[in-house]
Design a protein around this motif. Structure first.
Motif, mmCIF file in Angstrom:
data_model
loop_
_atom_site.group_PDB
_atom_site.id
_atom_site.type_symbol
_atom_site.label_atom_id
_atom_site.label_comp_id
_atom_site.label_asym_id
_atom_site.label_seq_id
_atom_site.Cartn_x
_atom_site.Cartn_y
_atom_site.Cartn_z
ATOM 1 N N GLY A 95 1.012 -1.323 -0.111
ATOM 2 C CA GLY A 95 0.046 -0.001 0.057
ATOM 3 C C GLY A 95 0.827 1.239 -0.081
ATOM 4 O O GLY A 95 2.114 1.242 0.320
ATOM 5 N N HIS A 109 3.281 1.755 3.090
ATOM 6 C CA HIS A 109 4.261 0.825 3.239
ATOM 7 C C HIS A 109 5.596 1.403 3.418
ATOM 8 O O HIS A 109 6.260 2.310 2.752
ATOM 9 C CB HIS A 109 4.377 -0.313 2.309
ATOM 10 C CG HIS A 109 5.223 -1.364 2.385
ATOM 11 N ND1 HIS A 109 4.858 -2.290 3.394
ATOM 12 C CD2 HIS A 109 6.387 -1.658 1.746
ATOM 13 C CE1 HIS A 109 5.455 -3.311 3.233
ATOM 14 N NE2 HIS A 109 6.701 -3.071 2.370
ATOM 15 N N LEU A 141 -2.232 -1.492 -3.433
ATOM 16 C CA LEU A 141 -3.350 -1.787 -2.727
ATOM 17 C C LEU A 141 -4.368 -0.971 -3.239
ATOM 18 O O LEU A 141 -5.514 -1.346 -3.122
ATOM 19 C CB LEU A 141 -3.333 -2.056 -1.261
ATOM 20 C CG LEU A 141 -2.010 -3.136 -0.933
ATOM 21 C CD1 LEU A 141 -2.022 -3.233 0.758
ATOM 22 C CD2 LEU A 141 -2.129 -4.640 -1.416
ATOM 23 N N ARG A 144 -5.767 -8.621 3.218
ATOM 24 C CA ARG A 144 -4.618 -7.685 3.566
ATOM 25 C C ARG A 144 -4.059 -8.808 4.741
ATOM 26 O O ARG A 144 -4.636 -9.538 5.408
ATOM 27 C CB ARG A 144 -5.144 -6.313 4.333
ATOM 28 C CG ARG A 144 -5.533 -5.462 3.535
ATOM 29 C CD ARG A 144 -5.750 -4.219 4.034
ATOM 30 N NE ARG A 144 -5.155 -3.018 3.700
ATOM 31 C CZ ARG A 144 -5.313 -2.295 2.592
ATOM 32 N NH1 ARG A 144 -6.575 -2.477 1.977
ATOM 33 N NH2 ARG A 144 -4.509 -1.184 2.141
ATOM 34 N N GLU A 165 -1.908 -8.194 8.115
ATOM 35 C CA GLU A 165 -1.421 -7.074 9.092
ATOM 36 C C GLU A 165 -0.001 -7.265 9.703
ATOM 37 O O GLU A 165 0.289 -8.436 10.140
ATOM 38 C CB GLU A 165 -2.306 -7.245 10.480
ATOM 39 C CG GLU A 165 -3.723 -7.154 10.151
ATOM 40 C CD GLU A 165 -4.182 -5.559 9.698
ATOM 41 O OE1 GLU A 165 -3.351 -4.615 9.971
ATOM 42 O OE2 GLU A 165 -4.994 -5.414 8.912
ATOM 43 N N ASP A 179 2.277 -2.489 5.020
ATOM 44 C CA ASP A 179 0.863 -2.454 4.489
ATOM 45 C C ASP A 179 1.172 -3.437 3.183
ATOM 46 O O ASP A 179 1.546 -2.913 2.129
ATOM 47 C CB ASP A 179 0.490 -1.141 3.947
ATOM 48 C CG ASP A 179 -1.000 -1.233 3.643
ATOM 49 O OD1 ASP A 179 -1.450 -2.176 4.251
ATOM 50 O OD2 ASP A 179 -1.505 -0.168 2.883
ATOM 51 N N SER A 180 0.928 -4.699 3.585
ATOM 52 C CA SER A 180 0.771 -5.704 2.124
ATOM 53 C C SER A 180 -0.350 -6.555 2.079
ATOM 54 O O SER A 180 -1.024 -6.729 3.379
ATOM 55 C CB SER A 180 2.094 -6.712 2.413
ATOM 56 O OG SER A 180 3.120 -6.001 2.405
ATOM 57 N N GLY A 181 -0.796 -6.887 0.860
ATOM 58 C CA GLY A 181 -2.115 -7.659 0.748
ATOM 59 C C GLY A 181 -1.964 -8.524 -0.409
ATOM 60 O O GLY A 181 -0.749 -8.338 -1.352
#
Ligand code: SAM
Length: 273
Positions: free
Chosen positions: A157, A160, A190, A208, A210, A261-263
């Protein structure tokens, strides 16, 4: 795991000539991420890998996903690990070659050397943001997926590692931060990825993961910074100043906290074409 030199083809080739830069970043995430479950086991949980599945990974790097999950993979699955970088494919082959389920290919995601409808799943883990012509890559991924097959595309995101980006900018003001690259509406993040993937796949879902970094040692954090394009903006003096500042802040605050922030986008191909 992001790098500022997002989709400049020469920078991407240089960056991923071998696995050393990626390893420095991988080590920081491995050691200081607060979510101890782990990104790669979590990604594996999202995959629908029943026995007999044929899977293509594009931009597979040294095959971290499979180094971490090999024991969980059904015996009859077939995987092709591909990457634009010969060095990355060589490293993945060195580690996984003895396992008969894996094959390896040097391949550009924009021109995949596979027949139509070959795979049940395609994985693009933190790589689509490096691809200059993402529309071609998505069209190619769709083409090689069988009807009903799935794409799993991971990215980051816009927030990140934002503290890390601010830190580097403080010591290298002329560096174009990856936060700037992620502000680009053309980036693959994202916040906009579902629209981009949705042009090629009728159904897209974002899942997502966390997590956060709580870094308690300066060395691995500085190594992370130097593994990316910031290296060219940090001479010895600036690097020393950055390292001293990080050590001092860790001593003062106990740790440096960095937002992650990864997904993963999961996209479904039409059941019929
Ligand atoms: C950030 S690394 C991710 C590696 C691996 N998927 C992982 O998550 O550990 C990005 C990878 O994408 C590869 N790559 C970049 N552009 C590519 C392209 N057009 N086609 C295939 N691979 C590409 C790079 O060589 C590099 O190995």
């Amino acid at each position: 795991m992001s790098d500022p030199a997002r989709s400049d083809p020469d920078a991407v080739r240089e960056q991923y000539r071998d696995a050393s830069n990626l390893d420095a970043r991988f080590q920081l995430h491995e050691r200081f991420s607060t979510n101890r479950y782990g990104w790669h086991p979590w990604v594996f949980d999202q995959l629908d890998l029943t026995p007999g599945r044929r899977v293509l990974e594009v931009g597979a790097g040294p095959g971290y996903l499979w180094q971490k999950n090999r024991a969980r993979l059904p015996a009859s699955c077939e995987l092709v690990l591909s990457d634009l970088s010969l060095g990355m494919v060589g490293e993945a082959r060195r580690i996984l070659n003895a396992d008969h389920r894996f094959r390896f290919a040097v391949a550009d995601a924009q021109r995949l050397p596979f027949e139509n409808s070959t795979f049940d799943a395609v994985i693009a883990n933190h790589m689509l943001y490096h691809v200059p012509d993402r529309e071609s890559a998505l069209a190619e991924i769709r083409r090689v997926l069988r009807p009903g097959g799935r794409l799993y595309a991971a990215t980051v995101g816009r927030n990140h590692l934002r503290e890390l980006s601010a830190l580097v900018t403080r010591f290298a003001p002329d560096w174009v931060s990856w936060a700037a690259a992620e502000g680009d509406p053309e980036a693959f993040v994202l916040e906009n990825g579902a629209d981009q993937v949705g042009r090629w796949f009728p159904r897209v879902e974002l899942r997502r993961y966390e997590d956060e970094l709580v870094v308690t040692e300066a060395g691995p954090l500085v190594a992370y910074v130097l593994s990316g394009s910031a290296r060219s903006a940090l001479d010895d003096e600036r690097t020393r100043a950055l390292a001293e500042y990080v050590s001092h802040e860790i001593a003062r605050r106990g740790a440096l906290r960095v937002t992650k922030d990864s997904g993963l986008f999961v996209a479904w191909q039409d059941a019929e074409r």
